[in-house]
Design a protein around this motif. Structure first.
Motif, PDB file in Angstrom:
ATOM      1  N   PRO A 255      -1.668  -1.769  -3.507  1.00 53.88           N
ATOM      2  CA  PRO A 255      -1.329  -2.816  -4.486  1.00 53.88           C
ATOM      3  C   PRO A 255      -0.152  -2.416  -5.380  1.00 53.88           C
ATOM      4  CG  PRO A 255      -3.688  -2.364  -4.478  1.00 53.88           C
ATOM      5  CD  PRO A 255      -3.039  -1.295  -3.650  1.00 53.88           C
ATOM      6  N   ILE A 256       0.740  -3.356  -5.589  1.00 51.42           N
ATOM      7  CA  ILE A 256       1.861  -3.163  -6.507  1.00 51.42           C
ATOM      8  C   ILE A 256       1.364  -3.589  -7.889  1.00 51.42           C
ATOM      9  CG2 ILE A 256       4.268  -3.753  -7.034  1.00 51.42           C
ATOM     10  CD1 ILE A 256       3.777  -2.329  -4.248  1.00 51.42           C
ATOM     11  N   GLU A 257       1.391  -2.675  -8.847  1.00 54.60           N
ATOM     12  CA  GLU A 257       0.837  -2.967 -10.175  1.00 54.60           C
ATOM     13  C   GLU A 257       1.862  -3.561 -11.131  1.00 54.60           C
ATOM     14  OE1 GLU A 257      -1.725  -0.297 -12.104  1.00 54.60           O
ATOM     15  OE2 GLU A 257      -2.913   0.045 -10.299  1.00 54.60           O
ATOM     16  N   TYR A 258       3.139  -3.331 -10.860  1.00 58.72           N
ATOM     17  CA  TYR A 258       4.206  -3.851 -11.714  1.00 58.72           C
ATOM     18  C   TYR A 258       5.457  -3.935 -10.864  1.00 58.72           C
ATOM     19  CZ  TYR A 258       7.824  -3.931 -15.355  1.00 58.72           C
ATOM     20  OH  TYR A 258       8.903  -4.262 -16.142  1.00 58.72           O
ATOM     21  N   GLY A 259       6.198  -5.028 -11.033  1.00 64.68           N
ATOM     22  CA  GLY A 259       7.471  -5.169 -10.337  1.00 64.68           C
ATOM     23  C   GLY A 259       7.309  -5.686  -8.922  1.00 64.68           C
TER      24      GLY A 259
ATOM     25  N   ARG B 134      15.930  -0.236 -10.852  1.00 67.61           N
ATOM     26  CA  ARG B 134      15.047  -1.224 -10.240  1.00 67.61           C
ATOM     27  C   ARG B 134      13.813  -0.436  -9.851  1.00 67.61           C
ATOM     28  NH1 ARG B 134      14.391  -6.154  -8.601  1.00 67.61           N
ATOM     29  NH2 ARG B 134      13.539  -6.679  -6.554  1.00 67.61           N
ATOM     30  N   ARG B 135      12.607  -0.961 -10.136  1.00 69.16           N
ATOM     31  CA  ARG B 135      11.408  -0.158  -9.935  1.00 69.16           C
ATOM     32  C   ARG B 135      10.167  -1.010  -9.711  1.00 69.16           C
ATOM     33  NH1 ARG B 135       9.190   1.980 -15.701  1.00 69.16           N
ATOM     34  NH2 ARG B 135       9.217  -0.004 -16.789  1.00 69.16           N
TER      35      ARG B 135
ATOM     36  N   PRO C 189      -3.740   7.573  -4.310  1.00 66.96           N
ATOM     37  CA  PRO C 189      -5.172   7.563  -3.999  1.00 66.96           C
ATOM     38  C   PRO C 189      -6.042   8.286  -5.029  1.00 66.96           C
ATOM     39  CG  PRO C 189      -3.887   8.292  -2.103  1.00 66.96           C
ATOM     40  CD  PRO C 189      -2.950   8.193  -3.258  1.00 66.96           C
ATOM     41  N   PHE C 190      -5.418   8.991  -5.965  1.00 69.90           N
ATOM     42  CA  PHE C 190      -6.145   9.761  -6.962  1.00 69.90           C
ATOM     43  C   PHE C 190      -6.134   9.085  -8.332  1.00 69.90           C
ATOM     44  CE2 PHE C 190      -3.738  12.289  -3.907  1.00 69.90           C
ATOM     45  CZ  PHE C 190      -4.795  12.625  -3.073  1.00 69.90           C
ATOM     46  N   GLY C 191      -5.606   7.844  -8.368  1.00 70.05           N
ATOM     47  CA  GLY C 191      -5.578   7.075  -9.602  1.00 70.05           C
ATOM     48  C   GLY C 191      -4.358   7.309 -10.467  1.00 70.05           C
ATOM     49  N   LYS C 192      -3.424   8.135 -10.014  1.00 77.26           N
ATOM     50  CA  LYS C 192      -2.206   8.407 -10.785  1.00 77.26           C
ATOM     51  C   LYS C 192      -1.256   7.224 -10.684  1.00 77.26           C
ATOM     52  CE  LYS C 192      -3.383  12.699 -11.628  1.00 77.26           C
ATOM     53  NZ  LYS C 192      -3.860  13.078 -12.942  1.00 77.26           N
ATOM     54  N   LEU C 193      -0.717   6.792 -11.825  1.00 77.51           N
ATOM     55  CA  LEU C 193       0.248   5.702 -11.843  1.00 77.51           C
ATOM     56  C   LEU C 193       1.613   6.269 -11.475  1.00 77.51           C
ATOM     57  CD1 LEU C 193       0.621   2.689 -12.440  1.00 77.51           C
ATOM     58  CD2 LEU C 193       1.167   3.328 -14.800  1.00 77.51           C
ATOM     59  N   VAL C 194       2.217   5.714 -10.416  1.00 75.18           N
ATOM     60  CA  VAL C 194       3.476   6.236  -9.881  1.00 75.18           C
ATOM     61  C   VAL C 194       4.566   5.169 -10.023  1.00 75.18           C
ATOM     62  CG1 VAL C 194       4.625   7.232  -7.871  1.00 75.18           C
ATOM     63  CG2 VAL C 194       2.182   7.675  -8.241  1.00 75.18           C
ATOM     64  N   ASN C 195       5.648   5.554 -10.663  1.00 71.95           N
ATOM     65  CA  ASN C 195       6.829   4.717 -10.868  1.00 71.95           C
ATOM     66  C   ASN C 195       7.804   5.032  -9.730  1.00 71.95           C
ATOM     67  OD1 ASN C 195       9.005   3.296 -12.082  1.00 71.95           O
ATOM     68  ND2 ASN C 195       9.579   5.073 -13.291  1.00 71.95           N
ATOM     69  N   ILE C 196       8.008   4.061  -8.831  1.00 70.54           N
ATOM     70  CA  ILE C 196       8.972   4.225  -7.742  1.00 70.54           C
ATOM     71  C   ILE C 196      10.247   3.521  -8.186  1.00 70.54           C
ATOM     72  CG2 ILE C 196       9.437   3.832  -5.294  1.00 70.54           C
ATOM     73  CD1 ILE C 196       6.938   5.542  -5.720  1.00 70.54           C
ATOM     74  N   LEU C 197      11.365   4.249  -8.219  1.00 66.99           N
ATOM     75  CA  LEU C 197      12.576   3.673  -8.815  1.00 66.99           C
ATOM     76  C   LEU C 197      13.827   4.017  -8.008  1.00 66.99           C
ATOM     77  CD1 LEU C 197      14.503   5.845 -10.871  1.00 66.99           C
ATOM     78  CD2 LEU C 197      12.097   6.324 -11.335  1.00 66.99           C
TER      79      LEU C 197
END
Length: 116
Positions: free
Chosen positions: A85-89, A98-99, A105-113
């Motif tokens: 799931p994409i949580e933002y953007g 752009r991100r 899978p461990f619950g860490k929020l990851v910003n892909i930019l």
């Protein structure tokens, strides 16, 4: 004394989840495997950075990790194909990136930019 490298470590009992997310989706190489501890990375040269924030920008939560890619649309397609799931953007931010956000899978929020 000079800091040479900073590594993020995440506790898990299921190392295969790391392989799926960081290895297969993001395409990072498995650089080290002790059986109980794996490290993923790439041959890219990076600056040593540690970031701290009261928010993640545009009113978002502060991400646990930020991963810069050279092709955001390909990264987005890989996450969508893997049903992550994409949580933002995705969104173009006023500070020149752009991100999008996903959770690993461990619950860490990851910003892909990607810098624009």
């Amino acid at each position: 004394m000079k800091v040479k490298r900073i590594m993020a470590n995440t506790a898990t009992e299921d190392l295969d989840k790391a392989e799926a997310f960081y290895g297969r989706i993001l395409g990072l190489e498995r650089l080290m495997d002790h059986g109980w501890f794996r490290t993923y990375g790439s041959g890219e040269r990076m600056r040593v950075q540690v970031s701290f924030g009261a928010e993640g920008g545009s009113g978002t939560e502060v991400p646990d990790l930020s991963i810069e890619v050279d092709d955001l649309e390909t990264a987005l397609a890989r996450f969508e194909e893997a049903n992550v799931p994409i949580e933002y953007g995705p969104v173009s931010e006023p500070w020149g990136v752009r991100r999008f956000y996903v959770r690993d899978p461990f619950g860490k929020l990851v910003n892909i930019l990607q810098h624009e």
